[in-house]
Design a protein around this motif. Structure first.
Motif, PDB file in Angstrom:
ATOM      1  N   PHE A  73       0.835  -1.200   0.000  1.00  0.00           N
ATOM      2  CA  PHE A  73       0.000   0.000   0.000  1.00  0.00           C
ATOM      3  C   PHE A  73       0.867   1.245   0.000  1.00  0.00           C
ATOM      4  N   SER A  74       0.295   2.349  -0.479  1.00  0.00           N
ATOM      5  CA  SER A  74       0.943   3.656  -0.366  1.00  0.00           C
ATOM      6  C   SER A  74      -0.164   4.693  -0.183  1.00  0.00           C
ATOM      7  N   PHE A  75      -0.026   5.504   0.849  1.00  0.00           N
ATOM      8  CA  PHE A  75      -1.068   6.512   1.111  1.00  0.00           C
ATOM      9  C   PHE A  75      -0.534   7.934   1.097  1.00  0.00           C
ATOM     10  N   SER A  76       0.776   8.104   0.911  1.00  0.00           N
ATOM     11  CA  SER A  76       1.288   9.470   1.000  1.00  0.00           C
ATOM     12  C   SER A  76       0.911  10.297  -0.239  1.00  0.00           C
ATOM     13  N   GLY A  77       0.829   9.651  -1.410  1.00  0.00           N
ATOM     14  CA  GLY A  77       0.410  10.364  -2.626  1.00  0.00           C
ATOM     15  C   GLY A  77      -1.036  10.833  -2.495  1.00  0.00           C
ATOM     16  N   LEU A  78      -1.860   9.994  -1.912  1.00  0.00           N
ATOM     17  CA  LEU A  78      -3.272  10.339  -1.701  1.00  0.00           C
ATOM     18  C   LEU A  78      -3.398  11.542  -0.762  1.00  0.00           C
ATOM     19  N   LYS A  79      -2.610  11.498   0.311  1.00  0.00           N
ATOM     20  CA  LYS A  79      -2.634  12.606   1.290  1.00  0.00           C
ATOM     21  C   LYS A  79      -2.226  13.917   0.617  1.00  0.00           C
ATOM     22  N   THR A  80      -1.181  13.859  -0.234  1.00  0.00           N
ATOM     23  CA  THR A  80      -0.736  15.058  -0.951  1.00  0.00           C
ATOM     24  C   THR A  80      -1.810  15.535  -1.923  1.00  0.00           C
ATOM     25  N   ALA A  81      -2.455  14.592  -2.592  1.00  0.00           N
ATOM     26  CA  ALA A  81      -3.510  14.955  -3.552  1.00  0.00           C
ATOM     27  C   ALA A  81      -4.651  15.682  -2.832  1.00  0.00           C
ATOM     28  N   VAL A  82      -4.999  15.192  -1.636  1.00  0.00           N
ATOM     29  CA  VAL A  82      -6.074  15.852  -0.880  1.00  0.00           C
ATOM     30  C   VAL A  82      -5.624  17.262  -0.473  1.00  0.00           C
ATOM     31  N   ALA A  83      -4.355  17.364  -0.024  1.00  0.00           N
ATOM     32  CA  ALA A  83      -3.833  18.681   0.401  1.00  0.00           C
ATOM     33  C   ALA A  83      -3.871  19.675  -0.758  1.00  0.00           C
ATOM     34  N   ARG A  84      -3.438  19.241  -1.942  1.00  0.00           N
ATOM     35  CA  ARG A  84      -3.437  20.126  -3.120  1.00  0.00           C
ATOM     36  C   ARG A  84      -4.842  20.564  -3.478  1.00  0.00           C
ATOM     37  N   TRP A  85      -5.768  19.594  -3.430  1.00  0.00           N
ATOM     38  CA  TRP A  85      -7.147  19.878  -3.809  1.00  0.00           C
ATOM     39  C   TRP A  85      -7.751  20.922  -2.851  1.00  0.00           C
ATOM     40  N   VAL A  86      -7.487  20.738  -1.566  1.00  0.00           N
ATOM     41  CA  VAL A  86      -8.030  21.663  -0.563  1.00  0.00           C
ATOM     42  C   VAL A  86      -7.395  23.055  -0.719  1.00  0.00           C
ATOM     43  N   GLU A 110     -13.534  29.720  -2.703  1.00  0.00           N
ATOM     44  CA  GLU A 110     -14.775  28.949  -2.490  1.00  0.00           C
ATOM     45  C   GLU A 110     -14.641  28.130  -1.209  1.00  0.00           C
ATOM     46  N   PRO A 111     -15.759  27.828  -0.532  1.00  0.00           N
ATOM     47  CA  PRO A 111     -15.663  27.006   0.685  1.00  0.00           C
ATOM     48  C   PRO A 111     -15.233  25.572   0.347  1.00  0.00           C
ATOM     49  N   VAL A 112     -14.511  24.960   1.290  1.00  0.00           N
ATOM     50  CA  VAL A 112     -14.089  23.561   1.098  1.00  0.00           C
ATOM     51  C   VAL A 112     -15.251  22.641   1.499  1.00  0.00           C
ATOM     52  N   PRO A 113     -15.688  21.796   0.567  1.00  0.00           N
ATOM     53  CA  PRO A 113     -16.790  20.865   0.900  1.00  0.00           C
ATOM     54  C   PRO A 113     -16.236  19.706   1.731  1.00  0.00           C
ATOM     55  N   VAL A 114     -16.141  19.941   3.044  1.00  0.00           N
ATOM     56  CA  VAL A 114     -15.447  18.999   3.932  1.00  0.00           C
ATOM     57  C   VAL A 114     -16.026  17.581   3.840  1.00  0.00           C
ATOM     58  N   ALA A 115     -17.350  17.471   3.830  1.00  0.00           N
ATOM     59  CA  ALA A 115     -17.959  16.138   3.810  1.00  0.00           C
ATOM     60  C   ALA A 115     -17.616  15.391   2.512  1.00  0.00           C
ATOM     61  N   ASP A 116     -17.623  16.112   1.380  1.00  0.00           N
ATOM     62  CA  ASP A 116     -17.295  15.452   0.106  1.00  0.00           C
ATOM     63  C   ASP A 116     -15.829  15.037   0.057  1.00  0.00           C
ATOM     64  N   VAL A 117     -14.946  15.900   0.567  1.00  0.00           N
ATOM     65  CA  VAL A 117     -13.517  15.562   0.568  1.00  0.00           C
ATOM     66  C   VAL A 117     -13.300  14.338   1.462  1.00  0.00           C
ATOM     67  N   ALA A 118     -13.913  14.355   2.656  1.00  0.00           N
ATOM     68  CA  ALA A 118     -13.761  13.233   3.586  1.00  0.00           C
ATOM     69  C   ALA A 118     -14.275  11.935   2.963  1.00  0.00           C
ATOM     70  N   ALA A 119     -15.457  12.003   2.349  1.00  0.00           N
ATOM     71  CA  ALA A 119     -16.053  10.790   1.766  1.00  0.00           C
ATOM     72  C   ALA A 119     -15.224  10.277   0.588  1.00  0.00           C
ATOM     73  N   SER A 120     -14.725  11.193  -0.241  1.00  0.00           N
ATOM     74  CA  SER A 120     -13.946  10.766  -1.418  1.00  0.00           C
ATOM     75  C   SER A 120     -12.589  10.217  -0.999  1.00  0.00           C
ATOM     76  N   PHE A 121     -11.983  10.838   0.013  1.00  0.00           N
ATOM     77  CA  PHE A 121     -10.706  10.335   0.538  1.00  0.00           C
ATOM     78  C   PHE A 121     -10.904   8.938   1.143  1.00  0.00           C
ATOM     79  N   GLN A 122     -11.932   8.817   1.990  1.00  0.00           N
ATOM     80  CA  GLN A 122     -12.208   7.540   2.654  1.00  0.00           C
ATOM     81  C   GLN A 122     -12.457   6.441   1.624  1.00  0.00           C
ATOM     82  N   GLU A 123     -13.172   6.800   0.550  1.00  0.00           N
ATOM     83  CA  GLU A 123     -13.459   5.811  -0.493  1.00  0.00           C
ATOM     84  C   GLU A 123     -12.170   5.332  -1.157  1.00  0.00           C
ATOM     85  N   ALA A 124     -11.243   6.286  -1.395  1.00  0.00           N
ATOM     86  CA  ALA A 124      -9.969   5.923  -2.042  1.00  0.00           C
ATOM     87  C   ALA A 124      -9.189   4.947  -1.163  1.00  0.00           C
TER      88      ALA A 124
END
Ligand code: KG4
Ligand code: ZN
Length: 352
Positions: free
Chosen positions: A221-234, A242-256
């Motif tokens: 497994f590797s999760f550091s790229g995902l974490k960086t992708a979330v950071a960039r997106w936010v 624009e406001p950060v859609p926290v619930a959508d980011v959380a749900a999409s991250f969790q799904e990944a």
């Protein structure tokens, strides 16, 4: 049954002082004192603070476990303790306490592996673990796929098939939660917030799943790229005003995260010809991981075993459960000069 071993287990590898008591595979007490609130403002566990909290909590937690179970210390057949992996100073408190109890009571001492205990705990809920089982172990410090032929260890008892090459799954949850302004530890908060979000809102990357990566890292497994992708997106969202859609980011991250964990676990089970998947460790408390594993495994005829959320996160019952299995299988106890080993490998299940 009265003739099954009565075992007390002590867990102090991180920030939970756990004392559990089991008789065989029956849970009698699961007392946990957590120092998590003392660490929250630092955004992570502070080892020295954790060690001190274990010292203060140990005796009252042992007492509470005995009271709940309705047993006296003199009734115990064995003491089990996590002797690694984990924070060195924190482990030392548990190991020293276990030695003191074993020595004064004249009972055998079993120094066991924290990671194997996360697997063994499921026996308290679902009975003896089918062997071999495929175990997906996901916690704040580890993410591994294991072939478990004998949970008490020995040669080829626990064989690692893959592991994270960077962050652990729980670590990714905690870091992304921080980025979203959610409290520490972040896993349960992401789980909660994600229920209001859309898991397909953002297509975050699935680490180590490209054809090329699969050649070398099929079960890693590797999760550091995902974490960086979330950071960039936010960050991009914040810059745009624009406001950060926290619930959508959380749900999409969790799904990944869950998608990759389940995909690789089922692939490993198929490759090994194993029909029982066990999921353990703090992240196994995640509601989406549990649902997705059930859904996909049932399509493949694979049975899934996940302990209830309270037994997934660190506790003493899991240590007692593994200790009781050691006693039941006649494994030799550990020596009284048993060390704490902060980097104990997952293959070393019992200190000999
Ligand atoms: O097994 P554990 O209690 O301690 C370690 O051995 O590391 O695991 C703690 C980890 C933390 O990273 C926490 O955020 C994560 O498990 N966790 C969760 C959930 N509950 C705890 N992650 C995702 N969803 C949850 N519901
Ligand atoms: Zn753990």
């Amino acid at each position: 049954m009265r003739d099954e071993p009565l075992v007390l287990g002590i867990e102090t590898s991180c920030d939970e002082t756990g004392v559990g008591i089991v008789r065989g595979t029956t849970l009698l007490a699961d007392a946990v004192a957590s120092s998590v609130e003392e660490h929250a403002r630092f955004g992570g566990v502070v080892p020295e603070v954790a060690s001190r909290a274990h010292l203060e909590a140990m005796v009252p937690t042992v007492r509470r476990a005995c009271d709940t179970a309705g047993v006296a210390l003199s009734d115990l057949d064995a003491i089990a303790v996590t002797h690694g992996p984990g924070l060195a100073g924190a482990l030392l408190v548990g190991v020293a306490s276990a030695k003191a109890l074993a020595l004064s009571l004249g009972t055998p001492l079993y120094g066991v592996n924290h990671l194997a205990a996360h697997v063994a705990v499921d026996q308290l809920e679902h009975g003896p673990l089918p062997e071999p089982s495929l175990a997906l172990l996901v916690s704040g410090g580890h993410s591994s796929l294991l072939r478990v032929a004998d949970i008490t260890g020995g040669e080829s008892g626990v064989v690692p098939l893959g592991a994270t090459i960077d962050d652990a799954a729980g670590e990714a949850f905690d870091k992304v939660a921080r980025l979203l302004g959610l409290p520490f530890p972040g896993g349960p908060h992401i789980d909660r917030v994600a229920r209001e979000g859309d898991q397909v809102a953002i297509d975050f990357p699935r680490g180590l799943t490209s054809r090329r990566d699969l050649e070398r890292h099929r079960f890693d497994f590797s999760f550091s790229g995902l974490k960086t992708a979330v950071a960039r997106w936010v960050e991009a969202r914040e810059r745009s005003g624009e406001p950060v859609p926290v619930a959508d980011v959380a749900a999409s991250f969790q799904e990944a995260v869950c998608d990759v964990l389940v995909r690789k676990a089922l692939d490993a089970a198929a490759a090994e010809g194993i029909e029982d998947l066990m999921i353990g460790g703090g992240v196994a408390a995640n509601s989406r991981l549990r649902a997705l594993a059930e859904e996909r495994a049932s399509r493949l005829g694979i049975r899934v075993r996940v302990p209830r959320p309270g037994l997934c996160t660190d506790n003493g019952a899991m240590v007692a459960a593994l200790g009781a299995t050691m006693v039941a299988r006649g494994r030799a106890p550990s020596p009284l000069d048993l060390p704490a080993d902060s980097s104990l490998p997952v293959t070393d299940v019992l200190a000999g």
